[in-house]
Design an enzyme around this catalytic site. Structure first.
Site, short mmCIF file in Angstrom:
data_model
loop_
_atom_site.label_atom_id
_atom_site.label_comp_id
_atom_site.label_asym_id
_atom_site.label_seq_id
_atom_site.Cartn_x
_atom_site.Cartn_y
_atom_site.Cartn_z
N SER A 132 0.97 -1.54 0.00
CA SER A 132 -0.25 0.47 -0.32
C SER A 132 0.74 1.29 0.12
CB SER A 132 -0.79 0.09 1.00
OG SER A 132 -1.55 1.42 1.94
N TYR A 157 -3.10 -0.02 10.44
CA TYR A 157 -3.19 -0.78 8.45
C TYR A 157 -1.64 -0.75 7.20
CZ TYR A 157 -3.69 -1.18 4.10
OH TYR A 157 -3.68 -1.31 2.30
#
Length: 335
Positions: A132, A157
């Site tokens: 990501s 995350y």
């Protein structure tokens, strides 16, 4: 042989499976179909994949399983043959990681390790996996380059995705397992995720409700259309990183690559909202909010590495992509 896709009921996993089926590649899809967002949408994606395979005479098999449960995963994959993995399943979302941290450890760390173990023991030719752009954290040097240090994640995350890259580097080194991590930048388009800003804005505008615009409306994102993302993922899957076979400490570089995969254009959030309004034919009621915990103000992908190595070239601007998403949204919801 087939390609195994995790997160096949998810946005990017579904879209990659559709592209592979269209070119005649057999696909095995797995997904837990959890309730992070409406499972009805996930099941609709799987139904579309099954229809696509049937209409084209293709080969698609779906197995519902949580890849974070290694025993259940082994049972589900027993007897199934595949030579590549595209590992896209994960617990997504920056803000949700503040509320439910354990879900991220289980899916993104335990689950990622389980898939690496599958890849190792099956001796797959290559596993491409989702990282990501969130790993860049508070980096204020734009555009973000894969060579930049990513030691200061701003959310759990992001920390799990950086950890996935580190664990993958270890597996690539120890077992000479070809692995490629893809740092996605704000993916959007038809069949997208309901927790993403573009979907939330579109839904609120059609329903006449206010939209919450975080970062006082002064955020920028490298919005990347799903078709461009899929082209990059498939090109990556087709091209495992090279390995010269050396196994000594300090010897060869591990067969592990990491790429940014974005649009290489950083767009103002306000411009994206303008485009959603135009496509909806209604003005939004904008409520400006401060920054959310874990969010970054700007993202911008340097994609020179994936362009050089894989010929990746995104071609869809948000001026084209946003209306396509809104058109799909209308059709899907019967508006």
């Amino acid at each position: 042989m087939a390609v195994l896709i995790t997160g096949a009921a998810g946005f990017i996993g579904y879209s990659c499976a559709m592209r592979l089926l269209a070119r005649g590649t057999a696909v095995i899809g797995i997904d837990s179909v959890n309730d992070y967002y409406d499972p009805t949408l996930k099941r609709a994606r799987i139904a579309k994949l099954e229809t696509e395979a049937r209409d084209r005479g293709g080969d698609f098999r779906f197995v519902q399983v949580d890849f974070a449960d290694h025993e259940a995963l082994e049972r589900a994959l027993d007897g199934l043959a595949f030579d590549k993995i595209i590992h896209l399943g994960a617990q997504a979302g920056v803000r949700y990681s503040i509320e439910n941290p354990r879900a991220y450890i289980q899916s993104n760390l335990v689950g990622h390790l389980n898939m690496l173990e599958v890849a190792r023991h099956r001796k797959v030719a290559h596993m491409a996996y989702a990282s990501s752009s969130s790993v860049y954290g508070g980096n204020d040097t734009l555009p973000f380059r894969v060579e930049d240090r990513v030691d200061h994640p701003l959310s759990l995350y992001a920390a799990t995705k950086k950890s996935d890259e580190l664990i993958s580097e270890t597996y690539a080194h120890l077992y000479r397992l070809p692995l490629t991590g893809l740092r996605f930048f704000t993916v959007y388009g038809p069949w997208g995720r309901p927790d993403m800003a573009m979907w939330l804005f579109t839904k609120a505008i059609f329903e006449g409700r206010p939209i919450q615009v975080f970062g006082e409306g002064n955020m920028r994102r490298d919005f990347t259309y799903i078709d461009d993302i899929v082209s990059g993922v498939i090109a990556c899957s087709d091209t495992p990183p090279a390995d010269d076979g050396a196994e000594k400490a300090g010897g060869s570089k591990s067969p592990h690559a990491v790429y940014n995969i974005g649009n290489h254009r950083s767009e103002e959030l306000s411009h994206m909202i303008d485009l959603v309004e135009a496509a909806c034919g209604k003005k939004a009621i904008r409520e400006l909010q401060g920054m959310q915990p874990g969010d970054v103000r700007d993202t911008f992908a340097d994609i020179s590495a994936i362009q050089r190595d894989l010929g990746y070239q995104p071609s869809t601007s948000i001026d084209v992509g946003v209306p396509r998403f809104v058109d799909w949204y209308r059709q899907y919801h019967g508006l």
